[in-house]
Design an enzyme around this catalytic site. Sequence first.
Site, PDB file in Angstrom:
ATOM      1  N   HIS A  24      49.927   8.422  47.464  1.00  9.61           N
ATOM      2  CA  HIS A  24      50.513   8.351  46.002  1.00  9.61           C
ATOM      3  C   HIS A  24      50.236   6.708  45.735  1.00  9.61           C
ATOM      4  O   HIS A  24      51.406   6.024  45.418  1.00  9.61           O
ATOM      5  CB  HIS A  24      52.032   8.750  46.069  1.00  9.61           C
ATOM      6  CG  HIS A  24      53.028   8.109  46.903  1.00  9.61           C
ATOM      7  ND1 HIS A  24      53.033   6.784  47.316  1.00  9.61           N
ATOM      8  CD2 HIS A  24      53.952   8.767  47.591  1.00  9.61           C
ATOM      9  CE1 HIS A  24      53.977   6.910  48.064  1.00  9.61           C
ATOM     10  NE2 HIS A  24      54.551   7.846  48.330  1.00  9.61           N
ATOM     11  N   HIS A  78      63.821  16.333  54.634  1.00  8.40           N
ATOM     12  CA  HIS A  78      63.312  15.279  53.415  1.00  8.40           C
ATOM     13  C   HIS A  78      62.313  16.375  52.319  1.00  8.40           C
ATOM     14  O   HIS A  78      61.635  16.921  52.828  1.00  8.40           O
ATOM     15  CB  HIS A  78      62.509  14.116  54.073  1.00  8.40           C
ATOM     16  CG  HIS A  78      61.965  13.155  53.114  1.00  8.40           C
ATOM     17  ND1 HIS A  78      62.671  13.134  51.763  1.00  8.40           N
ATOM     18  CD2 HIS A  78      60.991  12.568  52.956  1.00  8.40           C
ATOM     19  CE1 HIS A  78      61.975  12.185  51.214  1.00  8.40           C
ATOM     20  NE2 HIS A  78      60.797  11.886  51.868  1.00  8.40           N
ATOM     21  N   GLU A  80      60.553  15.264  49.850  1.00  5.62           N
ATOM     22  CA  GLU A  80      59.067  14.557  49.118  1.00  5.62           C
ATOM     23  C   GLU A  80      58.142  15.611  49.599  1.00  5.62           C
ATOM     24  O   GLU A  80      58.023  16.263  50.637  1.00  5.62           O
ATOM     25  CB  GLU A  80      59.042  13.344  49.780  1.00  5.62           C
ATOM     26  CG  GLU A  80      57.651  12.718  49.052  1.00  5.62           C
ATOM     27  CD  GLU A  80      57.744  10.999  49.190  1.00  5.62           C
ATOM     28  OE1 GLU A  80      58.281  10.446  49.898  1.00  5.62           O
ATOM     29  OE2 GLU A  80      56.770  10.374  48.509  1.00  5.62           O
ATOM     30  N   ASP A  82      54.990  15.875  50.406  1.00  3.08           N
ATOM     31  CA  ASP A  82      54.363  15.791  51.623  1.00  3.08           C
ATOM     32  C   ASP A  82      54.784  16.750  52.699  1.00  3.08           C
ATOM     33  O   ASP A  82      54.086  17.100  53.520  1.00  3.08           O
ATOM     34  CB  ASP A  82      53.708  14.409  52.120  1.00  3.08           C
ATOM     35  CG  ASP A  82      54.971  13.608  52.212  1.00  3.08           C
ATOM     36  OD1 ASP A  82      56.000  13.762  51.473  1.00  3.08           O
ATOM     37  OD2 ASP A  82      55.005  12.523  52.961  1.00  3.08           O
ATOM     38  N   HIS A 145      63.699   8.279  53.518  1.00  2.00           N
ATOM     39  CA  HIS A 145      63.000   7.477  52.455  1.00  2.00           C
ATOM     40  C   HIS A 145      63.668   7.870  50.998  1.00  2.00           C
ATOM     41  O   HIS A 145      63.503   6.834  50.308  1.00  2.00           O
ATOM     42  CB  HIS A 145      61.622   7.793  52.672  1.00  2.00           C
ATOM     43  CG  HIS A 145      60.834   7.350  51.444  1.00  2.00           C
ATOM     44  ND1 HIS A 145      59.853   8.238  50.972  1.00  2.00           N
ATOM     45  CD2 HIS A 145      60.654   5.992  50.687  1.00  2.00           C
ATOM     46  CE1 HIS A 145      59.216   7.633  50.154  1.00  2.00           C
ATOM     47  NE2 HIS A 145      59.604   6.433  49.883  1.00  2.00           N
ATOM     48  N   ASP A 164      60.576  10.738  57.880  1.00  8.26           N
ATOM     49  CA  ASP A 164      59.791   9.481  57.408  1.00  8.26           C
ATOM     50  C   ASP A 164      59.586   8.211  58.383  1.00  8.26           C
ATOM     51  O   ASP A 164      58.852   7.558  58.686  1.00  8.26           O
ATOM     52  CB  ASP A 164      59.728   9.147  56.067  1.00  8.26           C
ATOM     53  CG  ASP A 164      59.212   9.738  55.128  1.00  8.26           C
ATOM     54  OD1 ASP A 164      58.062  10.328  55.496  1.00  8.26           O
ATOM     55  OD2 ASP A 164      59.410   9.894  53.648  1.00  8.26           O
ATOM     56  N   TYR A 192      52.850   0.973  57.692  1.00  9.06           N
ATOM     57  CA  TYR A 192      53.880   2.066  57.110  1.00  9.06           C
ATOM     58  C   TYR A 192      55.215   1.401  56.723  1.00  9.06           C
ATOM     59  O   TYR A 192      55.795   1.701  55.690  1.00  9.06           O
ATOM     60  CB  TYR A 192      53.977   3.246  58.193  1.00  9.06           C
ATOM     61  CG  TYR A 192      54.860   4.441  57.865  1.00  9.06           C
ATOM     62  CD1 TYR A 192      54.203   5.469  57.303  1.00  9.06           C
ATOM     63  CD2 TYR A 192      56.200   4.545  57.759  1.00  9.06           C
ATOM     64  CE1 TYR A 192      54.850   6.374  56.802  1.00  9.06           C
ATOM     65  CE2 TYR A 192      56.877   5.323  57.651  1.00  9.06           C
ATOM     66  CZ  TYR A 192      56.149   6.535  57.183  1.00  9.06           C
ATOM     67  OH  TYR A 192      57.106   7.765  56.821  1.00  9.06           O
ATOM     68  N   HIS A 225      54.979  11.810  60.378  1.00 15.38           N
ATOM     69  CA  HIS A 225      53.773  11.192  60.279  1.00 15.38           C
ATOM     70  C   HIS A 225      53.322  10.559  61.393  1.00 15.38           C
ATOM     71  O   HIS A 225      54.169   9.599  62.242  1.00 15.38           O
ATOM     72  CB  HIS A 225      53.656  10.505  58.965  1.00 15.38           C
ATOM     73  CG  HIS A 225      53.968  10.685  57.597  1.00 15.38           C
ATOM     74  ND1 HIS A 225      53.163  11.652  56.941  1.00 15.38           N
ATOM     75  CD2 HIS A 225      55.063  10.474  56.862  1.00 15.38           C
ATOM     76  CE1 HIS A 225      53.884  11.822  55.735  1.00 15.38           C
ATOM     77  NE2 HIS A 225      54.848  11.440  55.758  1.00 15.38           N
TER      78      HIS A 225
HETATM   79 FE1  FEO Z   1      59.077  10.386  51.860  1.00 18.67          FE
HETATM   80 FE2  FEO Z   1      56.515  11.575  54.117  1.00 18.67          FE
HETATM   81  O1  FEO Z   1      57.832  11.393  52.336  1.00 18.67           O
END
Ligand code: FEO
Length: 396
Positions: A24, A78, A80, A82, A145, A164, A192, A225
């Site tokens: 993003h 979460h 988001e 992804d 996040h 995250d 990150y 991640h």
């Molecule tokens: Fe805040 Fe990996 O998404």
Amino acid sequence: MAKVTLKDGVNWVGVVDWNLRDFHGYSIPRGTSYNAYLVIDDKTALIDTVKAPFCNELIEHINEITTIEKIDYIIVNHVEMDHSSALPTIVKLAKNSKILASARGKEELIKHYGAEFERVEVVKSGDKIELGKKTLTFLEAPMLHWPDSMFTYVIEDKILLPNDAFGQHLASSARFDDEIDQHVLMEEAVAYYANILTPFSPLIVKKIQEVVTMKLPIDIIAPSHGIIWRNDPMKIVNAYMDWCTGKVVKNKVVVVFDTMWGSTDKMARAIGDGIASFGIEVKLLKLRATDNANVVTEIADAKAVVVGSPTLNNGIFPSLSSFLTYVGGLKPKGKTWYFFGSYGWGGGGVRNMIKAVKEVGLEVVEPGMELKWVPTAEELKKCFEFGQQIGQKVKA
Ligand code: FEO
């Protein structure tokens, strides 16, 4: 795929996005992964999903261990996309599953994926679900996040799944911290943090202190991640404490600039030489050759940032405008900001940069240094002296 087991009954079922280079809007040179986890007991829980284009791969990984229809709980740490854009497909297949999320998570799921998610059951910090011998509990972690974010903890296995937090954008065939080069791992971990979590540093410190107060034993930290921390989970916790509290800041200055016909470039080099004459580490980074995200990563452990822009149409050069917008959102604290640049018939670049950075509350040293047309030898000497003044302050 070979089964990836964190502890007996707790498996990684995520996917690796080897070739993503733009997350993003910021660059991730080593790709990323979307980590989902399957906890198998009398009942089965899936913790998080993946990005929609990888949904089939997630389903394959789940079906190698169990059958997707047998999933009893889907935990959404979460929202988001992804981590959740595969969710609408997964819930259709795992028809009998209960979906659990924080209160804000439920709201966001409905807004992202529709009224079907009215059936989400809300969990809050301290709530527990028994899977058999294993128990899951939850810890809300708003803004780590997003407002919805929460951590899941597998009590008996001492595994923290913080989504995250503590992640890295790092695609790898390795899954664990003892299987990968530590330099690469920490390089991506700090990149990150710097590009995603910097604005939330005070909240991260509070959340870590909360976990310490709860005396939660932690054997493994499994983020959503990158690499899983099983060999030394405290390494990343301690690193976050240092990053969030500014402990890693050293005698280093980043000179970030762009140039039209070379004048601001000449100024940057002379200023850099002046700073370095005090034995201080200097990095000269030209925008359009270096991505905003990489500059922000370099700034993470710097004491001062020196920003140079030529004046274009009485204003800031576009690459510098982009950088200042990006860094203005992240607001890295504990650094001093200086400005310089060249102009032709009317200035404005330096003045407008100072205004922009002051507006977001960063510490600016005024006045900046602005020179007309191509710098003379005498003016370059002044740039060197400007660098010396910065170097002296940084050293002090
Ligand atoms: Fe805040 Fe990996 O998404």
